[in-house]
Design a protein around this motif. Structure first.
Motif: not given
Ligand SMILES: [Zn+2]
Lengths: 993, 116
Positions: B6, B8-9, B59, B63
């Motif tokens: 991901c 972001y994660c 996701h 998130c």
């Molecule tokens: Zn994420």
């Protein structure tokens, strides 16, 4: 007769008792079921899948195709491989797939009938006549197919465990241990996984290795294990089988926590390890294969290396005087083992030419005067439920020898299952006559016999070379052997049958009862591609995946097709490597943990008041309330519905989805998401709204409350809430990121009550004396916020029943208190609680639709006559363009209508079809014209007859016409009139006054 | 079970994500101006290639962010992930990383385990 090998160090001297088919036997702690049975001279352990032929123990490991048993003392666990399951005191075992008993099995008649069970019999045999499938074939197959019976009354406590490591080594045999040694005290985090309870693999299972670095194999194993255990970076998992090799080096392994022990029901009996690793080293060895000959399935036929494993690993010599049949050099190890124990084989049959047979073998046979047949083969064996005589063919002459066991070695296959699961490519190796790993697809290394290296002497170099990518020290292995270092083999897959009969079968797949004849027949019938052949014959489709036979079948097929084996190819081995218990896969996600149950704040009250619950998504919703013990559902719903229209009723609507939409562009966003136009809507008013897909079909509905242009609250259906929120979020993130809007699920922040009925206003005035509920002050589809005790409430005037109604929103903390307050005020007005069934009945009387009932993903708002909900002046909203597609605007689409029976006593039921015929013909020759279906059907207590909502082709133009609905199980149809779907108060007087 | 990174994660198990089909299918700005055929193409038609595929993921159990990924559909290898507002990476970036387990045909079941 069996004998004992007293030198075996892996079996304890502690005696245990087990029962097999009701008889008690002595075994030792550490025995498998198979070794315990062999110890007691039990050879017959099961019946085969298709022909119910007597079967015995064929192997000594995971590859076993025959010896599957049911463990009664373990919640009836079926299909347990007797060759790996270890015994404990009091273990209760039964054989499978036999009736009435193992020795006299009724299904064995299938063997006589075998011509009808040949290749593709599933596809050919059960074709007709009509009705035979349902009444005869299916029940018959269901009774005779399959093996064990499913477990009963068992709740597993299996757990899942996750690992992240640098290196996984699969198999702790010689190669695996040597590889692990290299990682001792390095920076790598290593997991060493062994399926057995002892490390050592081939070292403990055979006599092949004499010494390693001057130590006996057992000393070397102990020393290595100790140094691994002292190293902090390596973890050993024993009794653990790697079953699956997925993409991105993701492995699944099953650990038996109670191997050799009685299961403690309070503890987890299985652990499913889910492993992420950077590198995988496969060192899980090889699997011996058999040779097909006549009656090669008789109890007493066993793989040679398995026979030897029973001697070294379990200390039991299954038979003192067996016949050995081989096509390769490895059987020397078994021969020496037997001689050392003072046992003397009845004969040694080697398909290789005399000159190609190792001098040492010839010398032993000569010295010990063992009958020796070179350039010979086993034609077949005979006996009653066991091997009694063995026929040897040498050139044109035949010899019959009496012996009760026959050890067979057809060569060895590198165990490539996991490697091919990982998407690695294999290649045919002419020297070992098998497929071996070639090009790995992931970070996979194969070592030892898994990689096709059958030379012990070359192992050390192989390990040092292949593991040179890791920063480790060199390992040294100085190996002395009992067998020739050079592996020699002669191609032999099948021997010719002398005299044909129905009983004389040469099996290629013991698990699924596939014969070599079936292969030939399938090819004759045109199934000459290996993937087709496999499915048509079911060859290698058993739970053993043809581990001892699949290469043999490829070889036999390639011979018939006159092709190279590499050209024929191999079918793909699929995970799991060996059957995985569902209990292990499910882990703790069973029963109440499988899917959470959601309960409202009023749940305890519902329980106390005899609610019967219905599952709506994860929610528990009252379905109806029982007024007395004997009240039926029908009676309850009729009573609730009538009382509500005459007095008042209240529904716990807390489960309705609620989404808060906030932000600068909330209005624009709502106008895009829903069909309705929200721009001109006044603040603090609400509206029934619909959400479509881009295809114009209805996805969800609900009431939209507009607090301001920047703040909305949308309600959704109870089960649709997560999807609606996700869809909104998706559009915001992907299509309209320029819109400044925030979404929040507030479903659980409120208890919601829907109170409706003619007496509602009076009740509300009692509960909230300070609020003006007059029609002018509080009109239909408006809402207001109030202080209530120490909290706040929102009251909206809305209704899903067609009666005067209000929705009350309050914090769940005060929900129950308010609910009870309403009831104490409502008592004199005959207020009743009602459930979802009454809600559905009342809304049907009013002609309101329910998502998923009237709609099914193919219904537009226009089909429901809900044109008024469509904001035609809006430039765009989700699905708008699709409403003008030719198909969506067809005049003969299924449209919503009401149905009223012409004979008022007739009952209209949901799911019935609408047709033009008043009676169905006795024999249906042509398809009957289908006009539509009943989407909702209820007995209306307020109209005192059955009513229906239906989706009918071109229904809008059929008002007043007469049609018929089909009646379940009858040919006479029910005459109905197409009517307006709004049965009650079509002028909306009750709603708005 | 593949690993998906991901943006972001970071790397997470596939089970945390949901697939959203082909990426870079942009909702038309003015649907009313489209012909029935063009609108039908947008609503109903998607590519399903064997090989390199630009697709959307969300996701879900993390998130909840949507992002795009480039995946080799014949091997399930995710070759790149990028945020929705980032530029679509050029196909040439991946062509030489195309690794098919056996040099198998561009259309087919993928049931090939033997090295040719
Ligand atoms: Zn994420």
């Amino acid at each position: 007769m069996s004998a004992i090998n007293n030198n075996c160090k892996y079996i304890s001297k502690k005696q245990v008792k087990i029962t097999f088919d009701g008889n008690t036997y002595q075994a030792y702690e550490g025995d498998t079921i198979a070794s315990a049975l062999l110890r007691n001279n039990i050879r017959l352990v099961g019946r085969s899948f298709k022909y119910h032929r007597p079967r015995g123990i064929y192997t000594c490991g995971i590859e076993e195709p025959n010896a599957l048993v049911q463990i009664i003392s373990e919640h009836n666990e079926p299909n347990t491989r007797a060759t790996i399951k270890r015994v404990y005191d009091g273990m209760e075992i039964t054989s499978q797939n036999r009736w009435p008993s193992l020795r006299y099995d009724f299904g064995a008649i299938n063997n006589i009938l075998s011509p009808i069970f040949s290749a593709g019999f599933y596809y050919k045999t059960f074709m007709g006549p009509k009705g035979f499938w349902k009444n005869l074939y299916e029940p018959l197959i269901r009774r005779s197919a399959g093996l064990g019976k499913p477990p009963k009354n068992f709740r597993s406590k299996s757990t899942h465990q996750y690992h992240n490591t640098d290196v996984v080594i699969i198999g702790a045999g010689l190669s695996g241990l040597a590889a692990a040694k290299k990682f001792i005290n390095t920076k790598y985090k290593v997991l060493l996984i062994e399926q057995d309870s002892y490390l050592g693999g081939v070292l403990k299972n055979s006599n092949k290795v004499k010494t390693i670095n001057g130590l006996t194999p057992q000393e070397w194993i102990s020393e290595t294990e100790e140094s691994i255990l002292n190293s902090k970076n390596i973890t050993i998992l024993k009794n653990t089988l790697v079953t699956t090799y997925n993409f991105t080096n993701h492995l699944i392994a099953l650990e038996d926590k109670f191997a050799g022990k009685k299961i403690d029901l309070n503890k987890s009996e299985l652990t499913l390890h889910k492993i992420r690793t950077s590198n995988t080293i496969i060192a899980n060895g090889h699997i011996e294969r058999f040779i097909s000959f006549r009656n090669n399935d008789l109890p007493g036929v066993m793989l040679a290396s398995s026979f030897e494993k029973y001697i070294h690993r379990y200390g039991v010599v299954p038979e003192k005087e067996p016949v050995i049949f081989t096509n390769n050099s490895s059987s020397l190890s078994l021969l020496k083992t037997l001689i050392n124990l003072g046992c003397k084989p009845k004969a040694y049959v080697d398909s290789r030419k005399k000159d190609n047979i190792e001098t040492e073998i010839k010398k032993i046979l000569k010295d010990k005067e063992i009958p020796f047949f070179s350039d010979a083969e086993i034609e077949g064996c005979d006996g009653n439920k066991k091997v009694e005589t063995i026929t040897i063919r040498q050139g044109k002459s035949f010899d019959k020898i009496k012996s009760s066991m026959l050890c067979v070695s057809g060569g060895y296959n590198p165990d490539i299952h996991l490697f091919t699961q990982s998407k690695g490519l294999v290649k045919w190796d002419k020297n070992i006559l098998s497929f071996k790993p070639d090009t790995p697809f992931q970070k996979t290394i194969t070592l030892g016999s898994t990689s096709g290296n059958y030379s012990f002497k070359k192992l050390c170099d192989e390990i040092n070379e292949k593991l040179s990518i890791f920063k480790t020290k060199k390992v040294s292995l100085d190996i002395n052997l009992n067998v020739p270092n050079k592996f020699s083999i002669k191609e032999l897959w099948e021997t010719k049958i002398k005299n044909k009969s129905n009983w004389a079968k040469s099996f290629i797949d013991l698990h699924n009862d596939v014969t070599t004849k079936d292969l030939k027949q399938a090819i004759t019938e045109g199934f000459d591609r290996i993937e087709h052949l496999k499915r048509y014959t079911t060859n290698s489709m058993g739970t053993d995946q043809g581990k001892i036979s699949s290469i043999n079948s490829l070889a036999i097929v390639s011979k018939i097709l006159k092709k190279e084996i590499s050209e024929v190819g191999t079918t793909t081995y699929r995970p799991p490597y060996a059957p995985l218990s569902f209990a292990a896969i499910a882990g703790r996600s069973t029963y109440e943990f499988y899917d959470p149950e959601r309960k409202t704040s009023i749940h305890s009250w519902h329980l106390k008041n005899n609610a019967v619950f219905e599952d709506v998504g994860q929610w528990k919703r009252p379905w109806y309330f029982k007024a007395s013990e004997n009240e039926t559902m029908h009676q309850a719903v009729q009573r609730e519905s009538k009382t509500l229209r005459e007095n008042a009723g209240i529904l716990d609507g807390s489960t309705l989805g609620k989404i808060e939409i906030k932000g600068r562009d909330a209005l624009e966003f709502m106008n895009l998401m829903y069909t309705n136009a929200f721009s001109k809507m006044k603040p603090m008013t609400s509206r029934y709204a619909m959400m479509l897909g881009e295809d114009g079909m209805i996805k969800d509905d609900g009431i939209i409350c507009k607090i301001s242009d920047q703040h909305f609250i949308a309600t959704t259906t109870s089960s649709g809430a997560p999807k609606v929120l996700a869809d909104m979020e998706e559009y915001l993130q992907t299509e309209w990121p320029h819109l400044q809007v925030y979404l929040n699920s507030i479903t659980e922040q409120f208890s919601t009550f829907n109170i409706s009925g003619p007496k509602t206003r009076e009740i509300m005035m009692r509960v909230f004396p300070d609020i003006d509920f007059s029609n002018d002050a509080f009109p239909f589809m408006t809402f207001k916020n109030f202080d209530y005790k120490e909290t706040k409430i929102r009251i909206m005037r809305a209704s899903f029943t067609g009666e005067l109604g209000y929705e009350i929103y309050i914090s769940p903390k005060f929900g129950l208190e308010l609910w009870e307050e309403i009831f104490s005020c409502g008592k004199e007005f005959n207020l009743i609680p009602y459930g979802t069934e009454t809600m559905h009945l009342l809304r049907a009387e009013k002609g309101y639709i329910v998502i998923g009932q009237e709609t099914d993903g193919t219904v537009t708002p226009i089909d429901l006559n809900y044109n008024w909900m469509i904001g035609k002046n809006k430039k765009d909203f989700i699905g708008k363009r699709s409403l003008s597609r030719p198909d969506t605007s067809r005049a003969d689409r299924k449209q919503l209508v009401g149905l009223s029976p012409i004979n008022k006593k007739d009952i209209i039921e949901e799911g019935q079809h609408i047709v033009e015929l008043n009676e169905l013909p006795k024999k249906i020759t042509d398809p009957i014209k289908y006009l539509g279906h009943v989407s909702s059907g209820y007995h209306s207590p307020n109209l005192n007859h059955s009513i229906g909502l239906a989706m009918i082709r071109g229904g809008k133009n059929l008002l007043g016409q007469k049609f018929f609905v089909t009646a379940t199980g009858k040919t006479k149809n029910i005459p109905v009139e197409i009517v307006n779907p709004v049965f009650i108060d079509p002028e909306n007087k009750r709603l708005t006054s | 079970m593949i690993l998906i990174k991901c943006p972001y994660c970071g790397e997470r198990d596939q089970s945390e994500f949901a697939n959203g089909g082909e990426a870079h299918v942009i909702r038309p700005k003015n649907p009313e101006s489209l012909s029935d055929k063009d609108w039908g193409e947008y609503v109903f038609y998607r590519n399903n290639p064997k090989g390199i595929f630009y697709e959307r993921w969300v996701h879900t159990h993390g998130c909840k962010k949507w992002f795009n990924a480039v995946r080799n559909t014949s091997t399930d290898q995710i070759l790149k992930v990028y945020k929705v507002n980032e530029k679509r990476p050029d196909l040439s970036e991946f062509q030489n990383t195309l690794k098919s387990p056996s040099g198998e045909p561009s259309v087919g079941s993928g049931n090939f385990a033997v090295k040719k």
